[in-house]
Enzyme design. Structure first.
Site, PDB file in Angstrom:
ATOM      1  CG  HIS A  55      -6.011  -1.311  -4.726  1.00 20.20           C
ATOM      2  ND1 HIS A  55      -5.904  -2.122  -3.624  1.00 20.20           N
ATOM      3  CD2 HIS A  55      -5.847  -2.115  -5.796  1.00 20.20           C
ATOM      4  CE1 HIS A  55      -5.708  -3.368  -4.025  1.00 20.20           C
ATOM      5  NE2 HIS A  55      -5.651  -3.390  -5.343  1.00 20.20           N
ATOM      6  CG  HIS A  59      -5.355  -7.894  -3.224  1.00 12.92           C
ATOM      7  ND1 HIS A  59      -6.681  -7.694  -3.496  1.00 12.92           N
ATOM      8  CD2 HIS A  59      -4.681  -7.240  -4.198  1.00 12.92           C
ATOM      9  CE1 HIS A  59      -6.794  -6.943  -4.586  1.00 12.92           C
ATOM     10  NE2 HIS A  59      -5.597  -6.630  -5.026  1.00 12.92           N
ATOM     11  CG  HIS A  93      -0.737  -5.501  -5.687  1.00 16.40           C
ATOM     12  ND1 HIS A  93      -1.145  -4.345  -5.053  1.00 16.40           N
ATOM     13  CD2 HIS A  93      -1.838  -6.000  -6.281  1.00 16.40           C
ATOM     14  CE1 HIS A  93      -2.448  -4.182  -5.243  1.00 16.40           C
ATOM     15  NE2 HIS A  93      -2.892  -5.164  -5.989  1.00 16.40           N
ATOM     16  CB  CYS A 107      -7.621 -12.387  -5.008  1.00 16.39           C
ATOM     17  SG  CYS A 107      -7.169 -10.706  -4.516  1.00 16.39           S
TER      18      CYS A 107
END
Lengths: 113, 113
Positions: A55, A59, A93, A107
């Site tokens: 996306h 993170h 990921h 996260c």
């Protein structure tokens, strides 16, 4: 100032496709007055995983307890307590727990504006 | 993707006035490619503290180990492992370790642009 134990925050079961045996708590988010980034605490149960996806947003991850696998384009990376993971935006990921104990990590993501 | 243990990141002794017995590691920052917010890991030694101050930006904090005191306008708040602290922008705050063991926490701030 808001102070509380992370387990006091409501647990959410994410319903996104490809999410399996994952619990999430949005411990510092819009409701708390955050305006720039959101802190979430994840627990992945044994055998659980997030989807292999990418996306636009990044993170910033800190492993709190347990061990797990972070998958990137090159393969699997084992991570343990105290490891820090930066996943840049647009990078593929996945988080997986192949072990027999729960795996917990923080996260953070930027606020979507 | 960048993965490493937080102790692999260089330790900085902040030189700001009022900072006493504090070590900081900028574990995910500009150098790592972060564009929106910075993850720092702090260790405050016994008897150490940050200044009692305020600034425009917020803090998102997760206590990793040990116990300490977070001061706000109303007084002292004891915090322990697993506690989450949100300090909104402009709010007065101080972190103090009156105990006899090191106190470690994550503290995130927005990137100054």
């Amino acid at each position: 100032m808001i102070i509380r134990h992370y387990t006091e925050v409501e647990e959410i079961i994410p319903e996104e496709q490809g999410v399996n045996k994952v619990k999430m708590r949005r411990v510092i988010a819009e409701k708390e007055g955050a305006e720039n980034f959101v802190m979430r605490v994840f627990e992945i149960e044994p055998g659980g995983n997030t989807p292999l996806h990418s996306h636009t947003w990044e993170h910033e991850v800190f492993i709190l307890s347990g061990t797990g696998i972070v998958v990137d384009q090159l393969g699997e990376n084992e991570v343990k307590t105290g490891d820090v993971v930066f996943v840049p935006g647009e990078e593929k990921h996945q988080f997986r727990n192949p072990g027999d104990k729960p795996w917990e990590f923080i996260c953070l993501i930027p606020m979507r504006k």
